[in-house]
Motif scaffolding. Structure first.
Motif, PDB file in Angstrom:
ATOM      1  N   THR A 101       0.831  -1.198   0.000  1.00 26.23           N
ATOM      2  CA  THR A 101       0.000   0.000   0.000  1.00 26.23           C
ATOM      3  C   THR A 101       0.868   1.252   0.000  1.00 26.23           C
ATOM      4  O   THR A 101       0.660   2.172  -0.805  1.00 26.23           O
ATOM      5  N   GLN A 156      -5.317  -2.406  -8.723  1.00 24.45           N
ATOM      6  CA  GLN A 156      -4.669  -3.558  -8.094  1.00 24.45           C
ATOM      7  C   GLN A 156      -5.546  -4.797  -8.170  1.00 24.45           C
ATOM      8  O   GLN A 156      -5.075  -5.903  -8.408  1.00 24.45           O
ATOM      9  N   MET A 160       2.878   1.663  -3.303  1.00 22.42           N
ATOM     10  CA  MET A 160       2.081   2.051  -4.468  1.00 22.42           C
ATOM     11  C   MET A 160       1.509   3.451  -4.334  1.00 22.42           C
ATOM     12  O   MET A 160       1.412   4.185  -5.326  1.00 22.42           O
ATOM     13  N   SER A 161       1.142   3.859  -3.109  1.00 20.54           N
ATOM     14  CA  SER A 161       0.615   5.218  -2.998  1.00 20.54           C
ATOM     15  C   SER A 161       1.742   6.241  -3.142  1.00 20.54           C
ATOM     16  O   SER A 161       1.537   7.319  -3.708  1.00 20.54           O
ATOM     17  N   SER A 162       2.932   5.908  -2.663  1.00 17.53           N
ATOM     18  CA  SER A 162       4.065   6.827  -2.856  1.00 17.53           C
ATOM     19  C   SER A 162       4.394   6.943  -4.335  1.00 17.53           C
ATOM     20  O   SER A 162       4.656   8.029  -4.854  1.00 17.53           O
ATOM     21  N   ASN A 169       2.370   6.468  -6.759  1.00 22.22           N
ATOM     22  CA  ASN A 169       1.273   7.244  -7.321  1.00 22.22           C
ATOM     23  C   ASN A 169       1.525   8.737  -7.129  1.00 22.22           C
ATOM     24  O   ASN A 169       1.391   9.546  -8.047  1.00 22.22           O
ATOM     25  N   TRP A 229       4.644  -3.285  -9.560  1.00 15.50           N
ATOM     26  CA  TRP A 229       4.658  -1.869  -9.167  1.00 15.50           C
ATOM     27  C   TRP A 229       4.931  -0.974 -10.365  1.00 15.50           C
ATOM     28  O   TRP A 229       4.343   0.096 -10.510  1.00 15.50           O
ATOM     29  N   GLU A 286      -4.392   5.508   0.869  1.00 20.44           N
ATOM     30  CA  GLU A 286      -5.356   5.309  -0.211  1.00 20.44           C
ATOM     31  C   GLU A 286      -4.588   5.053  -1.499  1.00 20.44           C
ATOM     32  O   GLU A 286      -4.355   5.952  -2.278  1.00 20.44           O
ATOM     33  N   SER A 287      -4.190   3.813  -1.704  1.00 19.09           N
ATOM     34  CA  SER A 287      -3.394   3.552  -2.904  1.00 19.09           C
ATOM     35  C   SER A 287      -4.293   3.162  -4.063  1.00 19.09           C
ATOM     36  O   SER A 287      -3.829   2.840  -5.136  1.00 19.09           O
ATOM     37  N   ASN A 319      -3.163  -4.934  -1.762  1.00 16.20           N
ATOM     38  CA  ASN A 319      -3.028  -3.800  -0.838  1.00 16.20           C
ATOM     39  C   ASN A 319      -4.109  -3.865   0.237  1.00 16.20           C
ATOM     40  O   ASN A 319      -4.888  -4.816   0.286  1.00 16.20           O
TER      41      ASN A 319
END
Lengths: 308, 322
Positions: free
Chosen positions: B96, B259, B99-101, B103, B183, B253-254, B273
């Motif tokens: 999570t 996913q 992937m949110s980073s 993003n 990723w 919030e990814s 996630n």
């Protein structure tokens, strides 16, 4: 603003150094590349959807069909399940959009009235939901207890009024010229009259934005179908049917079943070609609408993006 | 806001309580039209958005669906303790955050770059066409997008074809079947989908930059690139900073759809996630308590992050959440 920018451009056109020319060329190339990367997958899907299904399996279809056929579309449109799912999609999109736009506008109007005593309370109650939500399971249990599982209304009620919509409509109404609303009041128009015959017609641009966002959301939804209505086939939507096919062809073991199901007489369809055709059917309504509302949603996003 | 102050002042200015209430109810009756237009929706809000919060109690129970609320066994923080010792949950948390980073960083860098490039286009028609096309993927559903991405990345898809043609690959690769590439695929997918959409705010900010600055730079002999780098980019810096801070609030919030739709058994170690974890434990396995504990953890952390982010953005004197 636009005029200033135009003037600026005109002035800058006078002289272009070598470096500027290089810059221009690189910029043009990069943006063209971006367009190609964005569009290619769609055009490829479009080509496959018009190509003979068995022929497509050989690969090598890029931008143009090799063996033209309308068979894929005929199959998709004649399939009772898909047809019915499309109807449900249309129904939830139309009904959901109309109700959401109307209800959001109504609430937005009340919290744009400075004299309204409950204004703060209503605003905060809505905005807090941006921060907290019960999450998947509690929401699921609530829908079940409300009797919404297995019902069409589960597509409509939960998303009736969105905070984001509320914010952009409210700031639009607040920016309407004061004297219009004032003179309506002086003429003796009550809040209902003011809302329905003055605020609503004047807010068309922002309502168009909200309608587009809501319509797209409704049309594209599949997760609520999966979560609440996956065992109620008569409530399935186009996107959910597409999602099921996607998952099946992903697992690929199920593919032969589907081919057999689609193998009617001489013609033959495959999961791959059906998937492509349904992708086109699911995207065309959106592709036909959004470019015309560009002016509006860009404005809406600017307001919402900064205020959000 | 300013108008509002004027109306709340009298009641705050030391009026005796009964008179204040009386006045309040009199106004309420006077404004019954506004009440009718908003209060039903507050009731709706309470039912659909606040009532589910009650369900958080499930996280502290050994929840059995067949039993009523009073018959459930209460277990305290047992499920939370289990979560933080669970290898799968920790992996899900890692995915999570990564992937949110991804993003966040990719989303900002690519959108700002595209906005800068678009801002330099002089042919208005070309600019408009690029913009319209770049918005397209934002409007289509993730189901459609995932189908398209799968087709592009398939063994007979265009990416394999291109890489083989260029001699970069010897053999076809099933990209979505290689776990540690997920990723990267996720990053590319979200950029593809929302790149154009994310430029809207930056392009709007760029129109606010004073043209005199460009003229002055031109006098000093600055070229196109220099002007872009030294005027346009600093000009939108405040917007970038505010959006960046606000987005940090969404660190848990990814996303869910990319996913879930692109994930499969082969890349699950990288694609799963928090939201998928919550769905699988809750709906597929029926372990409601654990699922609610995980989603409650997510909401509480997000709440703190969002509040902090909003507070910081507010202190910077820029736009804020509301």
């Amino acid at each position: 603003m636009a005029e200033l920018a135009a003037k600026r451009r005109k002035r800058r056109r006078i002289r272009m150094s070598f470096g500027d020319r290089v810059f221009e060329a690189v910029n043009f190339t990069l943006l063209t590349l971006l367009m190609v990367v964005t569009l290619y997958p769609f055009l490829n899907t479009l080509a496959v959807s018009f190509n003979d299904a068995t022929d497509s399996l050989k690969g090598g279809i890029y931008l143009w069909p090799r063996k033209w056929t309308l068979e894929n579309y005929r199959f998709v449109l004649e399939e009772a399940t898909i047809f019915h799912a499309t109807l449900i999609s249309v129904l939830r999109t139309v009904l959901g959009t109309v109700l959401t736009v109307l209800c959001s506008a109504m609430v937005a109007y009340t919290i744009s009235r400075p004299e309204y005593v409950l204004r703060k309370f209503v605003t905060v109650a809505f905005i807090l939901t941006m921060y907290v939500n019960g999450g998947l399971i509690p929401t699921f249990l609530l829908m079940r207890d409300l009797g919404l599982v297995g019902s069409f209304w589960v597509y409509i009620w939960p998303g009736l009024v969105g905070v984001f919509n509320l914010i952009i409509i409210r700031s639009f109404i607040e920016n309407l010229p004061d004297n219009i609303l004032e003179s309506a009041k002086i003429d003796g128009a009550g809040d209902y009259r003011t809302f329905f015959s003055i605020v609503l017609p004047l807010s068309t641009p922002v309502l168009a934005t909200v309608a587009l966002f809501t319509g797209v959301y409704q049309w594209n939804s599949w997760f609520d179908v999966f979560l609440y209505n996956s065992s109620y086939e008569h409530l399935s939507t186009l996107q959910y049917e597409l999602q099921k096919i996607l998952q099946n062809s992903n697992a690929s073991q199920n593919a032969p079943d589907f081919i057999a199901a689609g193998n009617t007489g001489a013609s033959m369809v495959t999961p791959y070609s059906i998937r492509s055709t349904m992708t086109i059917v699911a995207s065309v309504p959106i592709i036909m609408v959004y470019p015309f509302l560009q002016k509006y949603f860009v404005k809406g996003m600017v307001v919402g993006g900064v205020k959000e | 806001m300013e108008n509002n102050l004027a109306y709340t002042e009298p009641s705050a200015a030391g009026m005796s309580k009964p008179a204040g209430w009386k006045r309040f109810f009199r106004q309420l009756v006077q404004q019954r039209a506004l009440v009718v237009m908003s209060v039903p929706f507050v009731v709706w809000l309470f039912v659909f958005k606040y009532l589910p919060l009650w369900g958080w109690t499930i996280a502290f129970q050994d929840y059995k669906p067949a039993k009523g609320f009073w018959d459930q066994k209460w277990v305290g923080f047992q499920h939370f303790e289990f979560l933080f010792g669970d290898e799968r949950f920790l992996r899900v948390l890692r995915n999570t955050l990564v992937m949110s980073s991804l993003n966040l960083v990719l989303g900002f860098v690519t959108a700002i770059t595209l906005a800068l490039l678009l801002n330099e286009v002089r042919q208005l028609v070309f600019k408009r066409v690029v913009q319209t096309i770049s918005y397209l993927p934002h409007f289509i559903s993730w189901v459609v997008a995932a189908g398209i991405i799968q087709a592009v990345l398939a063994t007979d898809g265009i990416v394999n074809d291109l890489l083989m043609w260029l001699g970069l690959l010897d053999d076809e690769v099933l990209f979505l079947g290689v776990g540690h590439w997920f990723w990267g695929i996720f990053g590319a997918s979200i950029v593809w989908k929302d790149l154009g959409w994310n430029t809207i705010v930056y392009l709007a900010a760029m129109t606010m930059i004073d043209p005199a600055q460009y003229e002055a730079a031109e006098m000093d002999g600055a070229g196109r690139f220099k002007k872009m780098w030294h005027i346009t980019l600093p000009g939108i810096k405040p917007v970038i900073i505010v959006l960046l801070i606000m987005n940090v609030g969404y660190l848990l919030e990814s996303g869910f759809e990319p996913q879930y739709l692109l994930g499969n058994g082969m890349n699950i170690d990288y694609s799963e996630n928090l939201d998928i974890f919550v769905l699988k434990y809750g709906i597929n396995m029926g372990n409601f308590s654990l699922s609610v504990a995980a989603s409650m953890f997510k909401t509480v952390v997000s709440f703190i992050l969002l509040f902090a982010a909003n507070h910081i953005a507010k202190r910077l004197g820029e736009a804020r959440l509301y």
